[in-house]
Scaffold this motif. Structure first.
Motif, short mmCIF file in Angstrom:
data_model
loop_
_atom_site.label_atom_id
_atom_site.label_comp_id
_atom_site.label_asym_id
_atom_site.label_seq_id
_atom_site.Cartn_x
_atom_site.Cartn_y
_atom_site.Cartn_z
N HIS A 164 0.82 -1.22 0.00
CA HIS A 164 0.00 0.00 0.00
C HIS A 164 0.85 1.27 0.00
O HIS A 164 0.47 2.28 0.60
CB HIS A 164 -0.97 0.01 1.18
CG HIS A 164 -2.06 -1.02 1.05
ND1 HIS A 164 -1.93 -2.29 1.55
CD2 HIS A 164 -3.28 -0.95 0.47
CE1 HIS A 164 -3.04 -2.98 1.28
NE2 HIS A 164 -3.87 -2.19 0.61
N GLY A 165 2.00 1.20 -0.65
CA GLY A 165 2.86 2.38 -0.76
C GLY A 165 4.01 2.43 0.22
O GLY A 165 4.92 3.26 0.07
N HIS A 166 4.02 1.58 1.23
CA HIS A 166 5.16 1.52 2.15
C HIS A 166 6.36 0.89 1.44
O HIS A 166 6.20 -0.08 0.69
CB HIS A 166 4.81 0.69 3.39
CG HIS A 166 3.88 1.37 4.33
ND1 HIS A 166 2.52 1.17 4.31
CD2 HIS A 166 4.11 2.25 5.33
CE1 HIS A 166 1.96 1.89 5.27
NE2 HIS A 166 2.89 2.56 5.89
N ASP A 167 7.52 1.42 1.69
CA ASP A 167 8.72 0.93 1.01
C ASP A 167 9.92 1.02 1.95
O ASP A 167 10.48 2.10 2.17
CB ASP A 167 8.99 1.75 -0.26
CG ASP A 167 10.12 1.18 -1.11
OD1 ASP A 167 10.82 0.27 -0.63
OD2 ASP A 167 10.30 1.66 -2.24
N GLY A 168 10.30 -0.12 2.54
CA GLY A 168 11.41 -0.17 3.47
C GLY A 168 12.75 0.17 2.86
O GLY A 168 13.72 0.40 3.58
N ARG A 169 12.83 0.24 1.54
CA ARG A 169 14.07 0.62 0.88
C ARG A 169 14.33 2.12 0.98
O ARG A 169 15.43 2.58 0.75
CB ARG A 169 14.04 0.21 -0.60
CG ARG A 169 13.94 -1.30 -0.84
CD ARG A 169 13.66 -1.61 -2.29
NE ARG A 169 12.38 -1.03 -2.74
CZ ARG A 169 11.90 -1.14 -3.97
NH1 ARG A 169 12.58 -1.81 -4.90
NH2 ARG A 169 10.74 -0.59 -4.29
N ARG A 170 13.29 2.89 1.34
CA ARG A 170 13.41 4.35 1.42
C ARG A 170 13.37 4.85 2.86
O ARG A 170 13.44 6.06 3.09
CB ARG A 170 12.27 5.00 0.62
CG ARG A 170 12.25 4.64 -0.85
CD ARG A 170 11.07 5.30 -1.54
NE ARG A 170 11.12 6.77 -1.40
CZ ARG A 170 10.07 7.57 -1.54
NH1 ARG A 170 8.87 7.05 -1.76
NH2 ARG A 170 10.20 8.87 -1.40
#
Length: 379
Positions: free
Chosen positions: A125-131
């Motif tokens: 849902h748009g979460h991105d642990g790479r950022r």
């Protein structure tokens, strides 16, 4: 609703604390050696509806404690200065301290991404642990959705029917993060600030990934043991609060009226590394004093912890890495954290040099603000 915002500390608690502190400013006076203003503020909280309160402070005159009200509404037993209580989001400072110790040891960097250590955990849902970096977790600039804001979670754990059905349920950290991942992030990483308990659940998972031990084990080994904080514990799934302790009370409703319920016994895994710890006022004061005096972190990591970001709408409070900087109405800055969980509202703060601290607890989650007490003690 108040019980939700009190679960493990939140922006709402910060806002109301600041406003309450401003309202108290007109009558706040320097405590001198008697702390009469602090005692009056504690009594005022009880007169306004808090069942009982306990506080311990230390300054150049020595250590002192005060209590008011009862620790048990059924028996009338008074509160004790030695009472242990659930400290909610004060847990976050302990977690941040361990991660900064690991950084000082070269085992991770604050600029590491979440995905480097926990690939795929923060996604959806748009979460991105790479950022999202470790630093953004710790200062709440990650944008990760707060799992305690989820409506189903709220009904299950904060309202009467759900609480009494589920108070003893065990929730794993993965379960809590998964709840957050069902929602869109609050904002793109690093573009704003929003208090999210999910950040510190992930932080606890990071500690375990880096060290091979639970975050609880690392806190016990690195902080509780060295500082001899014998009243402090990380309970995990233990549902009771060690003695000496009083009871904890909640309305378990969206209003501050209606019946009062004893909510002392619960499985604190619902708060995990965002807010499950237990302590007492003397231990909390010693912890924050030692932290500010450089007993737990090297100078570079302590500087990182005290590097703060703005909290929109709360002009007198800034947030560091698991640490709040609050400017009181008299100009004094205090460092520490607030914390709330079912039936318990706490605050622990110290001056920047660690020489003057105050820690307090109200055994209620629907009424009582720490800010007026803090104003009286330090102003």
């Amino acid at each position: 609703m108040r019980v939700r915002t009190a679960l493990v500390g939140s922006t709402a608690l910060l806002v109301t604390a600041v406003l309450a502190g401003q309202a108290a400013a007109a009558t706040a006076g320097h405590p001198g050696g008697g702390h009469s203003g602090t005692r009056e503020a504690i009594r005022a909280a009880v007169e306004a509806g808090v069942p009982g309160a306990t506080a311990t402070a230390k300054d150049s005159h020595g250590t002192w404690s005060t209590t008011a009200g009862v620790g048990d509404l059924r028996t009338g037993e008074p509160r004790s200065a030695a009472d242990r209580y659930r400290v909610g989001s004060i847990t976050k400072t302990f977690v941040a301290t361990v991660l900064l110790q690991l950084e000082a040891e070269g085992r991770l960097s604050l600029d590491d991404t979440v995905d480097r250590w926990l690939p795929g955990v923060v996604s959806g849902h748009g979460h991105d642990g790479r950022r999202i970096t470790v630093r953004r977790l710790l200062n709440h600039t990650s944008g990760i959705y707060d799992y305690t804001s989820d409506d189903d979670f709220g009904r299950t754990h904060f309202l009467k029917d759900g609480f009494f059905r589920h108070r003893y349920d065990t929730l794993a950290p993965d379960d809590l993060v998964a709840i957050a991942m069902r929602h869109a992030p609050e904002f793109a990483p690093g573009t704003s600030w929003s208090y999210s308990n999910t950040n510190y659940v992930v932080a606890g998972m990071l500690i375990e990934k880096v060290t091979g031990h639970s975050y609880a084990t690392e806190i016990e080994r690195r902080v509780l043991g060295p500082l001899h904080l014998t009243a402090t514990s990380v309970p995990g799934t233990r549902v009771t609060v060690p003695r000496p302790s009083g009871r904890a009370y909640s309305k378990l409703a969206e209003t501050t009226t209606g019946p009062t319920y004893d909510v002392t016994a619960l499985n604190p895994s619902m708060a995990s590394s965002a807010g499950e710890m237990i302590s007492n006022s003397a231990d909390l004061g010693r912890f924050y004093s030692a932290l500010m005096r450089g007993k737990l972190l090297p100078p570079r990591q302590l500087k990182e912890m005290r590097t703060t970001v703005k909290i929109d709408g709360v002009p007198n409070v800034r947030y560091g890495l698991g640490l709040m900087d609050t400017k009181l109405t008299c100009g004094v800055h205090v460092w520490g954290h607030d914390g709330g969980i079912h039936g318990s509202t706490s605050s622990a703060v110290t001056t920047a040099d660690g020489r003057h601290f105050l820690a307090l607890n109200f055994n209620a989650d629907w009424t009582g603000e720490p800010a007026p007490v803090i104003e009286k003690e330090f102003c």
